[in-house]
Design an enzyme around this catalytic site. Structure first.
Site, PDB file in Angstrom:
ATOM      1  CD1 TRP A   1      -2.233  -2.208   1.620  1.00  0.00           C
ATOM      2  CD2 TRP A   1      -3.060  -1.033  -0.097  1.00  0.00           C
ATOM      3  NE1 TRP A   1      -3.285  -2.921   1.086  1.00  0.00           N
ATOM      4  CE2 TRP A   1      -3.804  -2.227   0.030  1.00  0.00           C
ATOM      5  CE3 TRP A   1      -3.378  -0.138  -1.107  1.00  0.00           C
ATOM      6  CZ2 TRP A   1      -4.873  -2.534  -0.814  1.00  0.00           C
ATOM      7  CZ3 TRP A   1      -4.436  -0.439  -1.956  1.00  0.00           C
ATOM      8  CH2 TRP A   1      -5.167  -1.622  -1.800  1.00  0.00           C
TER       9      TRP A   1
ATOM     10  CG  ASP B   1      -2.944   4.460   4.444  1.00  0.00           C
ATOM     11  OD1 ASP B   1      -3.958   4.284   5.154  1.00  0.00           O
ATOM     12  OD2 ASP B   1      -2.740   3.852   3.377  1.00  0.00           O
TER      13      ASP B   1
ATOM     14  CE  LYS C   1      -8.187  -2.091   5.620  1.00  0.00           C
ATOM     15  NZ  LYS C   1      -8.334  -3.420   5.039  1.00  0.00           N
TER      16      LYS C   1
END
Length: 357
Positions: free
Chosen positions: A100, A168, A192
């Site tokens: 990511w 992030d 999440k």
């Protein structure tokens, strides 16, 4: 037996939140309208979004010097939107901790941003996080992925750098306690730890929100001025996130949930450390609280494990396609009993299959 969902996202919601949603579905706050029907222009929703902002800033221990934006498009959209809004010299640094982080680099570059990789653990197959980050003086900021869902790594504390940080936090949002003293932006998807799919949250220092010529849906100044309601926001997702924020607040906040997450992850890691069948490749000081990867080293045996786990109501343990094996995501809503049930099954599976591998 309860069903435990170990998916990397969308993930489990707290049971009490689901019960509240069930109660609000037919008529929200006695309005006669379902919570899925209320207008984003109504007083009903104005109160929801205002409370969600306050709860989030309080849980992050941030002042009202920060703006909260409730957006759509996933964290992936923000890989480009953030540098387009705040990278004044169009030159940023990136700490490469895995998939990511690389995606964030690629999307920023597509937006015309120069990205320097200032630290990387690629040479170690991303089995740890970079411990040494070269100091820089000319960067607008450094982008850091705090937790890596695919590689199963995370930062326990934020590195101290000369440059401000953009974080992030998609997979450990409010799951670990960080000090945000040198952070410009905190962002992540809600699906999440904070709610359901469809909502992305950006927390940004207000003094960074300046006038620019970006298209409206990418433009933080316009989005902030419109209170995240330039167009119809994901009303139901914001409502759900606020219920989860309330739940976290009632539990005792981030310090308390971090303690619970440590208990869950330590239980699983303690088993893996002593297992003769399963292994975890991540260096111990880089292990994630929320995403635990493991395997037997035998693809067929891994497949057997996943099938039998599902038969025992332990769902979504298949690892990411890039690394294979298994992955147990122990996000905030996963109870200790879920981690315990997983370990009990791991022990049983190992006894029954020890001689196969």
């Amino acid at each position: 037996m309860s069903v435990y969902n170990f998916a990397a996202g969308p993930a489990m919601l707290p049971t009490s939140v689901i019960q509240q949603i069930k109660g609000d579905l037919p008529s929200f706050n006695g309005s006669g309208m379902s919570v899925m029907e209320i207008s984003h222009r109504s007083d009903l929703f104005e109160k929801i979004i205002a409370e969600a902002k306050t709860n989030l800033l309080n849980l992050l221990n941030l002042s009202d010097d920060y703006e909260v934006l409730f957006l759509q498009g996933g964290a992936t959209t923000q890989f480009a939107a953030i540098p387009m809004n705040i990278a004044k010299t169009k030159h940023i640094g990136l700490v490469d901790t895995g998939h990511w982080a690389v995606r964030a680099q690629e999307e920023a570059q597509k937006a015309g941003i120069k990205v320097d990789t200032i630290a990387s653990s690629k040479i170690d197959h991303y089995h740890d996080i970079p411990k040494v980050i070269k100091p820089q003086e000319t960067l607008d900021y450094v982008h850091l992925t705090t937790n890596n869902t695919i590689e199963g790594t995370s930062y326990k504390t934020l590195p101290e750098l000369n440059e401000p940080l953009v974080l992030d936090v998609s997979s450990n949002f409010l799951a670990q306690n960080y000090l945000f003293k040198n952070v410009d932006v905190i962002y992540g998807g809600a699906q999440k730890n904070l709610g359901i799919a469809g909502l992305t949250i950006v927390v940004i220092r207000k003094d960074l929100i300046t006038k620019n010529d970006l298209p409206s849906m990418w433009n933080y100044q316009i989005l902030a001025k419109k209170n995240s309601m330039l167009n119809t926001p994901p009303v139901f997702a914001i409502y759900t996130a606020n219920l989860v924020l309330r739940w976290l607040k009632d539990l005792g906040g981030v310090l308390e949930i971090e303690k619970r997450n440590l208990q869950k992850s330590n239980l699983v890691y303690d088993f893996l450390n002593n297992s003769k069948l399963f292994t975890n490749p991540v260096k111990k000081d880089s292990r994630s609280l929320t995403n635990i990867i493991f395997s037997t080293g035998n693809d067929e045996l891994d497949k057997k494990f996943i099938v039998e786990a599902e038969e025992n109501d332990l769902l979504n343990l298949k690892g990411h396609r890039l690394v294979g094996g298994m992955r147990a995501s122990l996000y905030n809503a996963m109870p200790y009993e879920g981690a315990k049930a997983l370990v009990e099954f791991l022990e049983k599976f190992e006894k029954e299959n020890r001689g196969i591998n």
